[in-house]
Write a protein that holds these residues in place. Structure first.
Motif, PDB file in Angstrom:
ATOM      1  N   GLU A  69      -1.959 -22.006  -2.990  1.00 20.51           N
ATOM      2  CA  GLU A  69      -2.844 -21.007  -2.657  1.00 20.51           C
ATOM      3  C   GLU A  69      -2.805 -19.741  -3.522  1.00 20.51           C
ATOM      4  OE1 GLU A  69      -3.661 -20.828   2.113  1.00 20.51           O
ATOM      5  OE2 GLU A  69      -1.422 -21.768   1.647  1.00 20.51           O
ATOM      6  N   THR A  70      -2.037 -19.760  -4.339  1.00 24.09           N
ATOM      7  CA  THR A  70      -1.862 -18.380  -5.221  1.00 24.09           C
ATOM      8  C   THR A  70      -3.190 -18.367  -6.062  1.00 24.09           C
ATOM      9  OG1 THR A  70       0.373 -19.158  -5.638  1.00 24.09           O
ATOM     10  CG2 THR A  70      -0.595 -17.768  -7.251  1.00 24.09           C
ATOM     11  N   ASP A  71      -3.546 -17.074  -6.071  1.00 24.72           N
ATOM     12  CA  ASP A  71      -4.880 -16.628  -6.613  1.00 24.72           C
ATOM     13  C   ASP A  71      -4.589 -16.569  -8.169  1.00 24.72           C
ATOM     14  OD1 ASP A  71      -7.229 -15.628  -7.560  1.00 24.72           O
ATOM     15  OD2 ASP A  71      -7.546 -14.419  -5.762  1.00 24.72           O
TER      16      ASP A  71
ATOM     17  N   ALA B 227       0.542 -15.212  -1.478  1.00 26.38           N
ATOM     18  CA  ALA B 227       0.091 -16.432  -1.144  1.00 26.38           C
ATOM     19  C   ALA B 227       1.250 -17.262  -0.248  1.00 26.38           C
ATOM     20  CB  ALA B 227       0.213 -17.228  -2.727  1.00 26.38           C
TER      21      ALA B 227
END
Length: 381
Positions: free
Chosen positions: A278-280, A273
């Motif tokens: 924006e971490t999934d 990320a």
């Protein structure tokens, strides 16, 4: 030859001594004497075959000690003829040594100490310094461990899972004294990966590399902890991240998923990320589901609750947390974080303060205390 390269020869030499008939404790003592001799002699006169030199010198040290001990004269038939010097044998006993040092009869702390001494080649003083205990205390611990495993034969099957747990314990000790245990754990795990093809060995190595890549960003200049979301990602070691992800992909391709591979997959998603935002998190929750299936660990479910809170909102995270035992380590800290995310600052501040009282170390206690103070200041405004 530098100290790390010298230590890398330790398991192969020790294994050969044991196969020649030396009991583990005596062989390990003789090898330590040979290593000291190597440090003294090699700078002026380096051998062409360092491993063969260590084998020869260690075997002589073993013979000297055995012949000097009247109680061991019954073993003289093992040592009447010294093997002639020559190239080091090609047999590699590294894997058996790992299994021996992680023997189920040893306590975790003894297994770690023996692994660092016998496989890692560290001195007792270095290990004691790393664990912040007196050298005499560590010497007793190692001596007891050596006595425990002295009668164990090398032909007994070993448990890879136990070896990996010991190496992960070493890694999680991090850094103290004059030995970087995280770096030492990575070195030993690389050594193990070169000895045995096993996806979980690769998974653990990938996990270590991905965690170690973030090391420089984990603390502020004043020594305080920096949470993952607040870390300066430009300080992460992208070379280690790329290596860790490459190793992980190769392990996952073998389709034999284990807990270290699943943990490494979670670490890889964090590392991929560009920013915390924006971490999934949805994928991370899926990997925590896999990890919970593999381990049935309440700690995994606690971490999953945090991920659910990020993916589906704090109320969903609190609902997942409510199903868990409140006495779990870090449960109160997780509850505080999710309460803050939900906007309940008063409850969050109180829980942060409670969590600080239960923190396992000073750095975490200070961090949680600061979190409570921060929220109380916000409420006062």
């Amino acid at each position: 030859m530098n100290e790390i390269a010298l230590r890398g020869l330790t398991p192969g030499v020790l294994g050969i001594l044991v196969r020649r008939g030396a009991d583990f404790a005596a062989a390990e003592d003789a090898l330590q004497e040979a290593l000291v001799e190597a440090v003294r002699a090699w700078p002026a006169d380096p051998p062409q075959d360092p491993k063969a030199w260590l084998i020869t010198v260690a075997w002589r040290k073993f013979l000297d000690a055995t012949r000097a001990d009247a109680a061991r004269r019954r073993r003289e038939d093992l040592v009447d003829e010294e093997p002639s010097p020559g190239p080091a044998p090609g047999v590699d006993d590294t894997l058996q040594l790992y299994f021996l040092c992680a023997h189920p009869s040893l306590t975790p702390s003894s297994a770690v100490a023996l692994t660092l001494r016998a496989v890692g080649g560290l001195t007792t003083r270095q290990i004691a310094s790393a664990y912040l205990v007196p050298e005499a205390t560590m010497a007793q611990r190692i001596s007891r461990a050596k006595r425990t495993v002295s009668g164990v034969r090398f032909d007994q099957p070993g448990d890879v899972a136990t070896v990996l747990r010991v190496l992960y314990l070493v890694f999680n000790e991090g850094y103290s004294g004059d030995v970087d245990l995280a770096a030492e754990a990575i070195r030993l795990t690389r050594q193990l990966a070169a000895t045995i093809e096993h996806p979980e060995v690769s998974g653990l190595l990938a996990l270590m590399l991905l965690h170690h890549a973030r090391r420089a960003a984990r603390t502020a200049p004043d020594g305080s902890l920096v949470p993952l979301a607040d870390q300066d990602r430009t300080r992460w070691d992208r070379g280690l991240i790329a290596e860790g992800i490459g190793i992980l992909r190769a392990a996952l391709a073998r389709d034999r998923l284990g807990e270290y591979q699943a943990q490494a997959a979670i670490a890889a998603l964090h590392a991929d990320a560009p920013t915390a935002g924006e971490t999934d998190w949805a994928q991370i929750v899926e990997w925590y589901d896999e990890l919970a299936r593999l381990t049935d660990s309440p700690v995994v479910r606690l971490n999953r609750a945090v991920a659910v809170g990020e993916a589906d909102g704090p109320q969903a995270g609190l609902a997942a947390l409510a199903a868990l035992d409140g006495s779990l380590p870090r449960h109160t800290a997780v509850a505080a974080y999710l309460r803050e995310r939900a906007g309940d600052l008063a409850t969050a501040a109180r829980l942060y303060a409670e969590a600080a009282l239960r923190a396992p170390n000073l750095a975490e206690r200070d961090h949680l205390t600061r979190q409570a103070a921060r929220l109380n200041t916000r409420r006062g405004r």
